[in-house]
Design a protein around this motif. Sequence first.
Motif, mmCIF file in Angstrom:
data_model
loop_
_atom_site.group_PDB
_atom_site.id
_atom_site.type_symbol
_atom_site.label_atom_id
_atom_site.label_comp_id
_atom_site.label_asym_id
_atom_site.label_seq_id
_atom_site.Cartn_x
_atom_site.Cartn_y
_atom_site.Cartn_z
ATOM 1 N N ASN A 111 25.113 48.259 19.295
ATOM 2 C CA ASN A 111 24.859 47.081 18.468
ATOM 3 C C ASN A 111 23.863 46.129 19.121
ATOM 4 O O ASN A 111 22.835 45.764 18.527
ATOM 5 N N GLY A 191 20.969 53.178 19.498
ATOM 6 C CA GLY A 191 20.697 51.774 19.213
ATOM 7 C C GLY A 191 19.238 51.412 19.415
ATOM 8 O O GLY A 191 18.655 50.681 18.607
ATOM 9 N N THR A 205 19.406 44.780 13.014
ATOM 10 C CA THR A 205 20.732 44.190 13.208
ATOM 11 C C THR A 205 21.767 44.848 12.307
ATOM 12 O O THR A 205 22.897 45.134 12.731
ATOM 13 N N GLY A 208 22.713 48.296 13.687
ATOM 14 C CA GLY A 208 23.615 48.179 14.820
ATOM 15 C C GLY A 208 25.026 47.815 14.401
ATOM 16 O O GLY A 208 26.004 48.370 14.927
ATOM 17 N N GLN A 209 25.156 46.915 13.448
ATOM 18 C CA GLN A 209 26.480 46.527 12.971
ATOM 19 C C GLN A 209 27.186 47.681 12.269
ATOM 20 O O GLN A 209 28.391 47.906 12.451
ATOM 21 N N MET A 212 28.397 50.228 14.899
ATOM 22 C CA MET A 212 29.594 49.768 15.591
ATOM 23 C C MET A 212 30.814 49.813 14.675
ATOM 24 O O MET A 212 31.920 50.177 15.105
#
Length: 287
Positions: A111, A191, A205, A208-209, A212
């Motif tokens: 992330n 990532g 972003t 990455g979210q 995760m």
Amino acid sequence: MSTAASATPEETAVEDGSVRTSAPRPAPRHDRPAVAPLAPGAGLWPALAAVYRAQLSRARVARIPLLFVATFQSLGIMILMRGVVDGGPGDEARAVVAGSSVLVVAFVALNLLAQYFGQLRASGGLDHYATLPVPPTAVVLGAAGAYASFTVPGVVVTAVAGAVLYQLPLGGLWVLIAVVPLAGAALAGLGAACGLLAPRQELATLCGQLGMSAALLLGVLPADGLPEAVRWTRDLLPSTYGVEALAATFEPSPSWGSVAADLGVCAVVGVVALAVATWAYRRAAVR
């Protein structure tokens, strides 16, 4: 008019008896300064060590609060799941502890690294690295290694606390020496690739979210209770094999062959992910 008066400035007469000879012309002068040769580029390993130290120092200053968040998040998940999962060496308990531990790696290496490279690309920070005499591989590996190393304290705290909370044996936790770098390399490479390939910082972003969240939702539950389509999706996540390797060490008689196989998959995925991230860095740096 005398002969000496008719001589041109370029030909100065020099008399030697009855013979006139012309003095040689002076050599042309060049006012350009000599161009110094460029210094040779740094080797891979010295450059990698320099980037690693720089990124580790930066992460230690700027990412400590986020490391606490990642660790407390994993501890909170284990405490929440303890109300519905019995302690002891069962599949559910092993999956919860192993998945929560690897989730710390996913939060930081996947992330945060996706956000970091996405921010670098959006702000033009890649131009700074492009001017340095360091190979692109050193930049990617140095940043990925620093972010993966940064997760070690949180992973150890989560794994030990989870093993005590769920009454699991602690004797196999030494395998974290292999799980953290291999799973960290795979997730950090993924990532970095997301951050460098995303056309906008917001999309980096988001990637990455989502990664995760996938590691959270699919890593803390045993695969046997999931639908077939979800199990296929789980198998595509690099973090899954780190979770399986760590979960196997909580068994009364661990199958070390299975642990080695899962770690081997992590290593292969890590090499591929970092190679893709290096290619994405070269692609983004020249644009």
